[in-house]
Design a protein around this motif. Sequence first.
Motif, short mmCIF file in Angstrom:
data_model
loop_
_atom_site.label_atom_id
_atom_site.label_comp_id
_atom_site.label_asym_id
_atom_site.label_seq_id
_atom_site.Cartn_x
_atom_site.Cartn_y
_atom_site.Cartn_z
N TYR A 184 -11.14 11.48 2.56
CA TYR A 184 -11.69 10.42 1.71
C TYR A 184 -13.00 9.86 2.29
CZ TYR A 184 -11.85 6.20 -1.20
OH TYR A 184 -12.24 5.23 -2.07
N ILE A 185 -12.99 9.52 3.57
CA ILE A 185 -14.18 8.90 4.14
C ILE A 185 -15.33 9.89 4.28
CG2 ILE A 185 -12.83 7.19 5.39
CD1 ILE A 185 -13.38 8.76 7.95
N LEU A 220 -8.64 1.85 2.03
CA LEU A 220 -7.49 0.96 1.96
C LEU A 220 -7.30 0.43 0.54
CD1 LEU A 220 -5.28 -0.34 3.68
CD2 LEU A 220 -6.81 -2.29 4.05
N HIS A 221 -8.40 0.09 -0.09
CA HIS A 221 -8.32 -0.42 -1.47
C HIS A 221 -7.78 0.66 -2.42
CE1 HIS A 221 -9.32 -2.82 -5.00
NE2 HIS A 221 -9.92 -1.75 -5.51
N SER A 222 -8.15 1.92 -2.16
CA SER A 222 -7.70 3.01 -3.04
C SER A 222 -6.20 3.26 -2.90
CB SER A 222 -8.46 4.30 -2.68
OG SER A 222 -7.99 4.85 -1.46
N LYS A 267 -20.96 2.47 4.35
CA LYS A 267 -20.86 1.10 3.84
C LYS A 267 -19.86 0.97 2.69
CE LYS A 267 -24.68 1.54 0.55
NZ LYS A 267 -25.98 0.99 0.12
N THR A 268 -19.36 2.09 2.17
CA THR A 268 -18.43 2.03 1.05
C THR A 268 -17.10 2.70 1.39
OG1 THR A 268 -19.36 4.07 0.13
CG2 THR A 268 -20.27 1.98 -0.66
N LYS A 269 -16.67 2.59 2.62
CA LYS A 269 -15.39 3.17 3.02
C LYS A 269 -14.26 2.25 2.57
CE LYS A 269 -16.79 3.75 7.30
NZ LYS A 269 -16.80 4.09 8.73
N ASP A 270 -13.83 2.42 1.32
CA ASP A 270 -12.83 1.53 0.73
C ASP A 270 -11.51 2.26 0.56
OD1 ASP A 270 -14.11 1.85 -2.70
OD2 ASP A 270 -13.81 3.32 -1.11
N TYR A 315 0.83 -1.20 0.00
CA TYR A 315 0.00 0.00 0.00
C TYR A 315 0.87 1.25 0.00
CZ TYR A 315 -3.66 -3.28 1.30
OH TYR A 315 -4.54 -4.32 1.31
N LYS A 339 -3.98 0.77 -2.53
CA LYS A 339 -3.27 -0.45 -2.89
C LYS A 339 -2.39 -0.23 -4.09
CE LYS A 339 -4.10 -5.40 -3.21
NZ LYS A 339 -5.13 -6.47 -3.19
N ARG A 351 -17.67 9.51 1.30
CA ARG A 351 -18.26 8.20 1.05
C ARG A 351 -19.29 7.88 2.11
NH1 ARG A 351 -15.25 9.22 -2.58
NH2 ARG A 351 -13.96 7.79 -3.80
#
Length: 244
Positions: free
Chosen positions: A225-226, A237-239, A232-235, A214, A241, A229
């Motif tokens: 970021y959060i 960490l994925h962003s 339920k769509t707090k992604d 990451y 990666k 959003r």
Amino acid sequence: MSICERKDEETAIPESQYQKGVKQLYENGIHRVPNKYILPPSERPNITTTNIQHPSFSNKHNNTLQLPIIDFADLLGPKRPQVVNHGIEENVISKMIDVSGRFFDLGFDERSKYMTSDMRAPVRYGTSFSQTRDKVLCWRDFLKLQCHPLPDFLPYWPHSPHDLRNGKYKSVVHRVLVNGVKSRISVASLHSVGFNSIVRPSPKLIDEMNPKRYKDTDFGSFLEYISTREPKTKDFLHSRKLTS
């Protein structure tokens, strides 16, 4: 007739009123939780229920009541510790609850002085999680106060109630249940890194066999970021990666 009355009450609430918070809705005379705050069945917690006989119901027709049974004690095991008040004196707790309640009892004009979507604000009053973006709102109002270092932030804290500013309390992990009869006040102290602090894995954990996965990021970027959003769509960490 009752169905029509409830429908009229729901449609009579302007969208702007939801942005003013739960207390403002209540003071305007709503009689039930609006649909705006109710998750669709597919997004509700899946709690196992069991049939139990309620002692206040007659057994003439073998009536049973469906109630969820959750025993958190079983999750902790037979040697679970019991901690009462976490070492905090009762008068400190009562004063904190009292002054918090008196802030939320202020008129909306006074409370709204601190209403902002800026997650970096030293004082932030609001409702739901992200009141301008959530499709389904959280049934809560909140007041967040930055407090470290205290001398830097204390001047920004509300002046009313006047005693909201003297004393300290310890952090505690807790669960919250909604009370259907009266309001509930929860006071939490959140500890985190500074807005500009960089979060990255320890170099000792990275090598050829276990490469970095990451990007480095600062805490302020995470909060920004959060805030854009739904919960339920707090992604985030994925962003962050890294592509292989």
